[in-house]
Design a protein around this motif. Structure first.
Motif, PDB file in Angstrom:
ATOM      1  N   UNK A  62       0.685  -1.378   0.088  1.00 20.72           N
ATOM      2  CA  UNK A  62      -0.088  -0.077   0.127  1.00 20.72           C
ATOM      3  C   UNK A  62       0.924   1.217  -0.196  1.00 20.72           C
ATOM      4  N   UNK A  63       0.319   2.228  -0.469  1.00 21.73           N
ATOM      5  CA  UNK A  63       1.051   3.540  -0.500  1.00 21.73           C
ATOM      6  C   UNK A  63       1.234   4.101   0.878  1.00 21.73           C
ATOM      7  N   UNK A  64       2.409   4.185   1.517  1.00 22.09           N
ATOM      8  CA  UNK A  64       2.573   4.682   2.691  1.00 22.09           C
ATOM      9  C   UNK A  64       2.142   5.972   3.095  1.00 22.09           C
ATOM     10  N   UNK A  65       2.105   6.796   2.116  1.00 17.93           N
ATOM     11  CA  UNK A  65       2.002   8.493   2.076  1.00 17.93           C
ATOM     12  C   UNK A  65       0.174   8.538   2.198  1.00 17.93           C
ATOM     13  N   UNK A  66      -0.428   7.736   1.786  1.00 21.74           N
ATOM     14  CA  UNK A  66      -1.747   7.837   1.518  1.00 21.74           C
ATOM     15  C   UNK A  66      -2.424   7.136   2.620  1.00 21.74           C
ATOM     16  N   UNK A  67      -2.102   6.018   3.230  1.00 25.88           N
ATOM     17  CA  UNK A  67      -2.768   5.267   4.110  1.00 25.88           C
ATOM     18  C   UNK A  67      -2.188   5.352   5.611  1.00 25.88           C
ATOM     19  N   UNK A  68      -1.283   5.947   5.873  1.00 28.72           N
ATOM     20  CA  UNK A  68      -0.661   5.960   7.144  1.00 28.72           C
ATOM     21  C   UNK A  68      -1.387   6.684   8.111  1.00 28.72           C
ATOM     22  N   UNK A  69      -1.734   6.253   9.219  1.00 31.57           N
ATOM     23  CA  UNK A  69      -2.455   6.914  10.310  1.00 31.57           C
ATOM     24  C   UNK A  69      -1.719   7.235  11.354  1.00 31.57           C
ATOM     25  N   UNK A  70      -2.358   8.150  12.233  1.00 29.80           N
ATOM     26  CA  UNK A  70      -1.662   8.599  13.445  1.00 29.80           C
ATOM     27  C   UNK A  70      -1.641   7.277  14.731  1.00 29.80           C
ATOM     28  N   UNK A  83      17.527  12.158   3.668  1.00 30.85           N
ATOM     29  CA  UNK A  83      17.854  13.520   3.472  1.00 30.85           C
ATOM     30  C   UNK A  83      16.269  14.114   2.857  1.00 30.85           C
ATOM     31  N   UNK A  84      15.882  15.141   3.592  1.00 31.09           N
ATOM     32  CA  UNK A  84      14.634  15.721   3.075  1.00 31.09           C
ATOM     33  C   UNK A  84      14.907  17.061   2.183  1.00 31.09           C
ATOM     34  N   UNK A 103       1.389  14.674  -6.243  1.00 29.48           N
ATOM     35  CA  UNK A 103       2.418  13.783  -5.627  1.00 29.48           C
ATOM     36  C   UNK A 103       3.333  14.846  -5.092  1.00 29.48           C
ATOM     37  N   UNK A 104       3.517  16.002  -5.457  1.00 33.01           N
ATOM     38  CA  UNK A 104       4.313  17.099  -4.707  1.00 33.01           C
ATOM     39  C   UNK A 104       3.673  17.204  -3.463  1.00 33.01           C
ATOM     40  N   UNK A 105       2.546  17.463  -3.411  1.00 37.01           N
ATOM     41  CA  UNK A 105       1.836  17.894  -2.048  1.00 37.01           C
ATOM     42  C   UNK A 105       2.163  16.547  -1.015  1.00 37.01           C
ATOM     43  N   UNK A 109       4.093  16.771   2.671  1.00 34.92           N
ATOM     44  CA  UNK A 109       3.508  16.592   3.638  1.00 34.92           C
ATOM     45  C   UNK A 109       4.503  15.370   4.340  1.00 34.92           C
ATOM     46  N   UNK A 110       5.228  14.535   3.384  1.00 30.40           N
ATOM     47  CA  UNK A 110       6.204  13.731   4.116  1.00 30.40           C
ATOM     48  C   UNK A 110       7.532  14.499   4.669  1.00 30.40           C
ATOM     49  N   UNK A 111       7.564  15.675   4.226  1.00 30.05           N
ATOM     50  CA  UNK A 111       8.717  16.511   4.853  1.00 30.05           C
ATOM     51  C   UNK A 111      10.007  16.888   3.564  1.00 30.05           C
ATOM     52  N   UNK A 112       9.435  16.397   2.412  1.00 31.87           N
ATOM     53  CA  UNK A 112      10.586  16.691   1.364  1.00 31.87           C
ATOM     54  C   UNK A 112      10.273  18.390   1.066  1.00 31.87           C
ATOM     55  N   UNK A 113      11.361  19.011   1.226  1.00 31.52           N
ATOM     56  CA  UNK A 113      11.041  20.551   0.912  1.00 31.52           C
ATOM     57  C   UNK A 113      11.395  20.937  -0.594  1.00 31.52           C
ATOM     58  N   UNK A 114      12.112  20.148  -1.406  1.00 35.95           N
ATOM     59  CA  UNK A 114      12.302  20.866  -2.529  1.00 35.95           C
ATOM     60  C   UNK A 114      11.985  20.057  -3.705  1.00 35.95           C
TER      61      UNK A 114
END
Length: 181
Positions: A62-70, A83-84, A103-105, A109-114
């Motif tokens: 599964x896509x970790x970015x889309x399905x991860x919960x707190x 390296x973010x 995907x940029x969003x 949200x995962x912490x990548x800045x550039x």
């Protein structure tokens, strides 16, 4: 001869029967809920993920970015430093508008800045990833469904400047999160 019951005796008799039926229904509902939660808990543990090199492959991935919960606890600590601040270019290799921006969003949200976006001059089913510097951003491959890792990339297929890019990602139809919404 049957003995006749009084009205109050008949009422209490029917009242007790109704309580027994209601309790039986509550017990059955609780049992069904317990079985469902047990099945859901054991069903989420299927799927074996293997991380040989940088590609992650699993039928139940599964896509970790889309399905991860707190509430989910991390399963394992990363083995390499993430390296973010690496420069990532995300190109839309699908026919759906807005996929690279979505995907940029997700990566922001995962912490990548550039993270920059653009378009790919064709279409692809599988997401293509090019790592300019070995080891820089290879954890990004785990966000996509069976990505193809490239050794070289023709910059003529992109509508943005790729000169100082560390990681180039061409989103394929398998990872089209805009159409999936």
């Amino acid at each position: 001869m049957k003995k006749k019951q009084s009205a109050s005796g008949l009422f209490f008799s029917m009242f007790l029967r109704a309580i027994v039926v209601i309790l039986a229904i509550v017990i059955v509902c609780l049992a069904v809920a317990l079985v469902r939660s047990w099945i859901k808990g054991s069903g989420s543990k299927t799927g074996d993920t293997s991380t040989g090199g940088i590609a992650v492959s699993s039928e139940n991935q599964t896509d970790n970015l889309l399905t991860s919960t707190a509430t989910e606890a991390p399963t394992e600590a990363p083995t390499q430093e993430v390296k973010l601040d690496i420069k990532i270019v995300v190109l839309n290799g699908t026919t759906t508008n807005g996929v690279a921006g979505a995907w940029r969003e997700q990566l922001n949200n995962a912490g990548y800045t550039a993270v920059e976006v653009g378009n790919y001059s064709g279409t692809t089913t599988t997401t293509l990833i090019y790592f300019k510097t070995p080891g820089a951003g290879q954890e990004l491959a785990s966000y996509f469904k069976e990505p193809q890792i490239l050794e070289t990339f023709d910059s003529g297929n992109a509508d943005v400047d790729l000169s100082d890019t560390d990681v180039l990602i061409v989103i394929g139809a398998k990872d089209d999160i805009v159409s999936a919404r």
